[in-house]
Design an enzyme around this catalytic site. Structure first.
Site, PDB file in Angstrom:
ATOM      1  N   ASP A  71       0.807  -1.217   0.000  1.00 27.01           N
ATOM      2  CA  ASP A  71       0.000   0.000   0.000  1.00 27.01           C
ATOM      3  C   ASP A  71       0.841   1.267   0.000  1.00 27.01           C
ATOM      4  O   ASP A  71       2.053   1.233   0.230  1.00 27.01           O
ATOM      5  CB  ASP A  71      -0.970  -0.002   1.202  1.00 27.01           C
ATOM      6  CG  ASP A  71      -0.355  -0.646   2.454  1.00 27.01           C
ATOM      7  OD1 ASP A  71       0.882  -0.559   2.607  1.00 27.01           O
ATOM      8  OD2 ASP A  71      -1.100  -1.226   3.263  1.00 27.01           O
ATOM      9  N   ASN A 140      -7.376  -3.578  14.186  1.00 28.48           N
ATOM     10  CA  ASN A 140      -8.776  -3.849  13.822  1.00 28.48           C
ATOM     11  C   ASN A 140      -8.900  -5.028  12.853  1.00 28.48           C
ATOM     12  O   ASN A 140      -9.956  -5.244  12.267  1.00 28.48           O
ATOM     13  CB  ASN A 140      -9.413  -2.592  13.204  1.00 28.48           C
ATOM     14  CG  ASN A 140      -8.720  -2.159  11.912  1.00 28.48           C
ATOM     15  OD1 ASN A 140      -7.796  -2.823  11.432  1.00 28.48           O
ATOM     16  ND2 ASN A 140      -9.162  -1.049  11.340  1.00 28.48           N
ATOM     17  N   GLU A 147      -9.576  -2.382   5.267  1.00 30.06           N
ATOM     18  CA  GLU A 147     -10.193  -2.157   6.567  1.00 30.06           C
ATOM     19  C   GLU A 147     -11.423  -3.066   6.722  1.00 30.06           C
ATOM     20  O   GLU A 147     -11.906  -3.628   5.730  1.00 30.06           O
ATOM     21  CB  GLU A 147     -10.614  -0.683   6.681  1.00 30.06           C
ATOM     22  CG  GLU A 147      -9.453   0.317   6.545  1.00 30.06           C
ATOM     23  CD  GLU A 147      -8.613   0.468   7.803  1.00 30.06           C
ATOM     24  OE1 GLU A 147      -8.450  -0.522   8.568  1.00 30.06           O
ATOM     25  OE2 GLU A 147      -8.104   1.580   8.032  1.00 30.06           O
TER      26      GLU A 147
END
Ligand code: F6R
Length: 249
Positions: A71, A140, A147
């Site tokens: 990324d 997370n 995400e």
């Protein structure tokens, strides 16, 4: 049915870095043209230092290897100190003999992120696909910048970062600068196409996500839970990151 991820739990973060670096060297030495998928962040710093050491001592060469990073932030030029281009140069590329032309990161300045995603996917395919994908994991459960909620069939694309991720990454940015809201990330399907995956996790902050990934339901809420579908995943973590797995098991 795949036997599921192989889990290696070690006492501390240094041992995790030793083990992960040795794993990568063990794959690259017999296959010098290996295509690596690479993460940034805090966790892999020690791994990159050890890979640079292995190059210095002649244990391994990157001269024929290629790399594709997971990324990059949108809007950051490659010379911005918090960009992942800069991170990779500073942590690894400048210390080893990898050909810069064979190191790839998404272009955070691309004006058309959809086209950039397609270009990146094509480059990965043209390199023969990723042989060994190294991953971290977000608190997370994110992998790359996929995400929670990211589709399992997603490809390289622009994504909005969660507040939790932006907060976790704030430390890499100069005082007073805001963390970009968007990034370009390899997709979950892109990651799953790698022939082999090595996920590295250290510290108590990763315990809940790792436990959810390994022992919770396979769910979009924990992107890393999809890794259980892959036939060749190794997870290397310290006891602090593994704490939740023991509680639930
Ligand atoms: C970074 C990346 C992220 C990180 C994750 C963990 O390229 O793709 O998924 O691996 O956020 O980051 P650290 O290691 O900083 O805790």
């Amino acid at each position: 049915m795949s036997p599921g991820p192989r889990l290696v739990v070690l006492d501390e973060a240094d041992a995790v870095a030793d083990h992960a670096a040795a794993h990568i060297v063990g794959k690259l030495a017999p296959k010098p043209d290996l295509v690596l998928g690479l993460p940034t962040g805090e966790t892999p710093r020690g791994i990159y230092a050890r890979l640079a050491g292995a190059y210095r001592t002649g244990e391994v060469s990157f001269a024929r290897a290629s790399s594709f990073n997971l990324d990059e932030y949108q809007g950051l030029p490659p010379d911005h100190p918090a960009s992942y281009h800069a991170y990779m140069r500073e942590m690894l590329f400048r210390y080893v003999d990898i050909d810069p032309a064979r190191t790839h990161l998404p272009d955070g300045l691309a004006s058309d992120a959809t086209a950039e995603g397609r270009r990146y996917e094509k480059a990965i395919a043209e390199a023969g696909g990723i042989g060994l994908m190294v991953l971290g994991i977000g608190g997370n459960g994110h992998i790359g910048f996929n995400e929670p909620g990211s589709p399992f069939d997603s490809r390289t694309r622009a994504v909005r970062l969660t507040e939790a991720t932006r907060e976790a990454n704030r430390r890499s940015f100069p005082e007073g600068e805001t963390v970009p809201e968007f990034a370009i990330t390899m997709g979950i399907a892109t990651i799953l196409e790698a022939r082999e995956i090595l996920l590295v996790a250290t510290g108590p902050i990763k315990a809940e996500a790792l436990a959810a990934a390994l022992t919770g339901p396979e769910t979009l809420r924990c992107p890393a839970s999809v890794l259980r579908r892959h036939p060749a995943v190794t997870i290397v973590c310290d006891t602090a990151a593994a704490a939740g797995i023991r509680l639930r098991a």
